[in-house]
Design a protein around this motif. Sequence first.
Motif, PDB file in Angstrom:
ATOM      1  N   ASP A 169       0.827  -1.214   0.000  1.00 51.93           N
ATOM      2  CA  ASP A 169       0.000   0.000   0.000  1.00 51.93           C
ATOM      3  C   ASP A 169       0.861   1.265   0.000  1.00 51.93           C
ATOM      4  OD1 ASP A 169      -2.270  -1.501  -0.055  1.00 51.93           O
ATOM      5  OD2 ASP A 169      -2.658  -1.398   2.093  1.00 51.93           O
ATOM      6  N   GLY A 170       1.990   1.219   0.696  1.00 58.14           N
ATOM      7  CA  GLY A 170       2.898   2.369   0.696  1.00 58.14           C
ATOM      8  C   GLY A 170       3.452   2.636  -0.694  1.00 58.14           C
ATOM      9  N   ALA A 171       3.757   1.565  -1.432  1.00 64.84           N
ATOM     10  CA  ALA A 171       4.280   1.723  -2.790  1.00 64.84           C
ATOM     11  C   ALA A 171       3.211   2.269  -3.737  1.00 64.84           C
ATOM     12  CB  ALA A 171       4.801   0.387  -3.299  1.00 64.84           C
ATOM     13  N   VAL A 172       1.946   1.934  -3.492  1.00 63.94           N
ATOM     14  CA  VAL A 172       0.851   2.512  -4.280  1.00 63.94           C
ATOM     15  C   VAL A 172       0.825   4.036  -4.083  1.00 63.94           C
ATOM     16  CG1 VAL A 172      -1.654   2.661  -4.531  1.00 63.94           C
ATOM     17  CG2 VAL A 172      -0.568   0.421  -4.286  1.00 63.94           C
ATOM     18  N   VAL A 173       0.973   4.458  -2.840  1.00 63.40           N
ATOM     19  CA  VAL A 173       0.996   5.898  -2.539  1.00 63.40           C
ATOM     20  C   VAL A 173       2.144   6.579  -3.283  1.00 63.40           C
ATOM     21  CG1 VAL A 173       1.372   7.596  -0.703  1.00 63.40           C
ATOM     22  CG2 VAL A 173      -0.124   5.638  -0.294  1.00 63.40           C
ATOM     23  N   ILE A 174       3.301   5.941  -3.307  1.00 66.81           N
ATOM     24  CA  ILE A 174       4.464   6.513  -4.002  1.00 66.81           C
ATOM     25  C   ILE A 174       4.170   6.669  -5.491  1.00 66.81           C
ATOM     26  CG2 ILE A 174       6.845   6.001  -4.721  1.00 66.81           C
ATOM     27  CD1 ILE A 174       7.232   4.797  -1.892  1.00 66.81           C
ATOM     28  N   ALA A 175       3.563   5.647  -6.104  1.00 73.36           N
ATOM     29  CA  ALA A 175       3.214   5.733  -7.530  1.00 73.36           C
ATOM     30  C   ALA A 175       2.240   6.887  -7.780  1.00 73.36           C
ATOM     31  CB  ALA A 175       2.606   4.414  -7.994  1.00 73.36           C
ATOM     32  N   GLU A 176       1.258   7.033  -6.908  1.00 75.56           N
ATOM     33  CA  GLU A 176       0.279   8.106  -7.065  1.00 75.56           C
ATOM     34  C   GLU A 176       0.951   9.478  -7.002  1.00 75.56           C
ATOM     35  OE1 GLU A 176      -2.363   7.245  -3.888  1.00 75.56           O
ATOM     36  OE2 GLU A 176      -3.558   5.773  -5.016  1.00 75.56           O
ATOM     37  N   ARG A 177       1.890   9.635  -6.090  1.00 74.28           N
ATOM     38  CA  ARG A 177       2.559  10.931  -5.936  1.00 74.28           C
ATOM     39  C   ARG A 177       3.466  11.222  -7.130  1.00 74.28           C
ATOM     40  NH1 ARG A 177       1.858  13.398  -0.904  1.00 74.28           N
ATOM     41  NH2 ARG A 177       3.490  14.860  -1.521  1.00 74.28           N
ATOM     42  N   ILE A 178       4.112  10.171  -7.654  1.00 76.36           N
ATOM     43  CA  ILE A 178       4.931  10.359  -8.850  1.00 76.36           C
ATOM     44  C   ILE A 178       4.076  10.856 -10.008  1.00 76.36           C
ATOM     45  CG2 ILE A 178       6.076   9.004 -10.661  1.00 76.36           C
ATOM     46  CD1 ILE A 178       7.557   7.494  -8.470  1.00 76.36           C
ATOM     47  N   ALA A 179       2.899  10.253 -10.169  1.00 79.30           N
ATOM     48  CA  ALA A 179       2.001  10.675 -11.248  1.00 79.30           C
ATOM     49  C   ALA A 179       1.523  12.107 -11.030  1.00 79.30           C
ATOM     50  CB  ALA A 179       0.812   9.725 -11.330  1.00 79.30           C
ATOM     51  N   ARG A 180       1.134  12.436  -9.816  1.00 83.14           N
ATOM     52  CA  ARG A 180       0.605  13.769  -9.516  1.00 83.14           C
ATOM     53  C   ARG A 180       1.681  14.845  -9.576  1.00 83.14           C
ATOM     54  NH1 ARG A 180      -2.121  13.359  -3.951  1.00 83.14           N
ATOM     55  NH2 ARG A 180      -2.517  15.572  -4.357  1.00 83.14           N
ATOM     56  N   ALA A 181       2.967  14.446  -9.513  1.00 77.72           N
ATOM     57  CA  ALA A 181       4.059  15.409  -9.640  1.00 77.72           C
ATOM     58  C   ALA A 181       4.420  15.666 -11.104  1.00 77.72           C
ATOM     59  CB  ALA A 181       5.283  14.911  -8.872  1.00 77.72           C
ATOM     60  N   GLY A 182       3.719  14.986 -12.024  1.00 75.43           N
ATOM     61  CA  GLY A 182       3.935  15.232 -13.435  1.00 75.43           C
ATOM     62  C   GLY A 182       4.981  14.349 -14.100  1.00 75.43           C
ATOM     63  N   HIS A 183       5.413  13.291 -13.434  1.00 75.81           N
ATOM     64  CA  HIS A 183       6.415  12.394 -14.025  1.00 75.81           C
ATOM     65  C   HIS A 183       5.767  11.470 -15.051  1.00 75.81           C
ATOM     66  CE1 HIS A 183       9.616  13.638 -11.341  1.00 75.81           C
ATOM     67  NE2 HIS A 183       8.824  13.472 -10.299  1.00 75.81           N
TER      68      HIS A 183
END
Length: 340
Positions: A169-183
């Motif tokens: 679940d923590g890694a899901v959060v990381i993926a979401e933040r990467i996407a929302r940061a425009g990567h």
Amino acid sequence: MSSIKNGRRPTARDVARVAGVSQPAVSRAFTEGASIAVETRDKVLRAAKELGYRPNLIARSLTTSRSRLVGVAMSYLENPFYPAMLERIAAILADAGYKVLLFTSPPGAPCEPLLEDVLRNRVDALILASASITSRFAEECSRAGVPVVLVNRRTPGHRTSTVTGMNEDGAVVIAERIARAGHRRPAFMAGLENASTSQERERGFLRGLVAAGLPEPLRVVGHFDFERARSAMRALLALPKPPDAVFCANDYMALAALQTLHEESALRPGRDISIIGFDDIPAAAWPSFALSTFSQPYALMAERVVARVLDQLRHPGRPAVEDVVPGSFLQRRSSRPVRA
């Protein structure tokens, strides 16, 4: 003042004579939970202090079948996460009247070679950190009455209590933040291929990227090792189109990736590229690194681990428990903040 002649060590019989009590009373005074009057215990403790007497823990373990030792097996002592957890585990166990016996093994090595050492040293329980347990190991420990608790690992098919962080679940959060940061060009740096922590974090990262509409990440393997993680980061930077975000399966590898960027690349962390780890080791917050990461609170994990151990020692045969310790994402300078 009483004294012991010829420089010999004082015995329980000497303490009994000075305290004016029976020898069994001396034994009960030094046995946790034994029935003994407060006045009698005080007499024994005063006499023991006067004589310099210390109970023989080895002899007592033969009598009580308890050594008051808990084995801790670890593989990654160069990763600051594990020494910090070990220190906390030892402190909590000491408060409960237990001492720690440390067993070490090479990273990725099977736990089987530890088995003889564990059973020979008569530990009351075993904590396996960053190691997987096999059927034979579990059966031998069960037969010897030695409960086992896994830390930061999960082994499917074995009824063994585990304490882990929010790996998937923590890694899901990381993926979401990467996407929302425009990567748009993510990469994943795995640890050891057979490590459940790395597998779960990769699985969660993939799930989160798919949900965010991002492509499958580039993939390298850092083997949870600093120098090999640096080599893996160099391989990513050498690509015609390097990634613009790298999620490393733990902080130790993420620090290696950051150091490689600082020394060998013009890319700026937190602007041109994001580097994110997992654990939140103390060094992650140092200003020179300022590593964004998903926390895995080692102090809370240590408390849960010791609670599982003591519960199994007091209540043998209780069902295994899977304990997941909550964590959270920590935004620092090594990664871009999310867009509004």
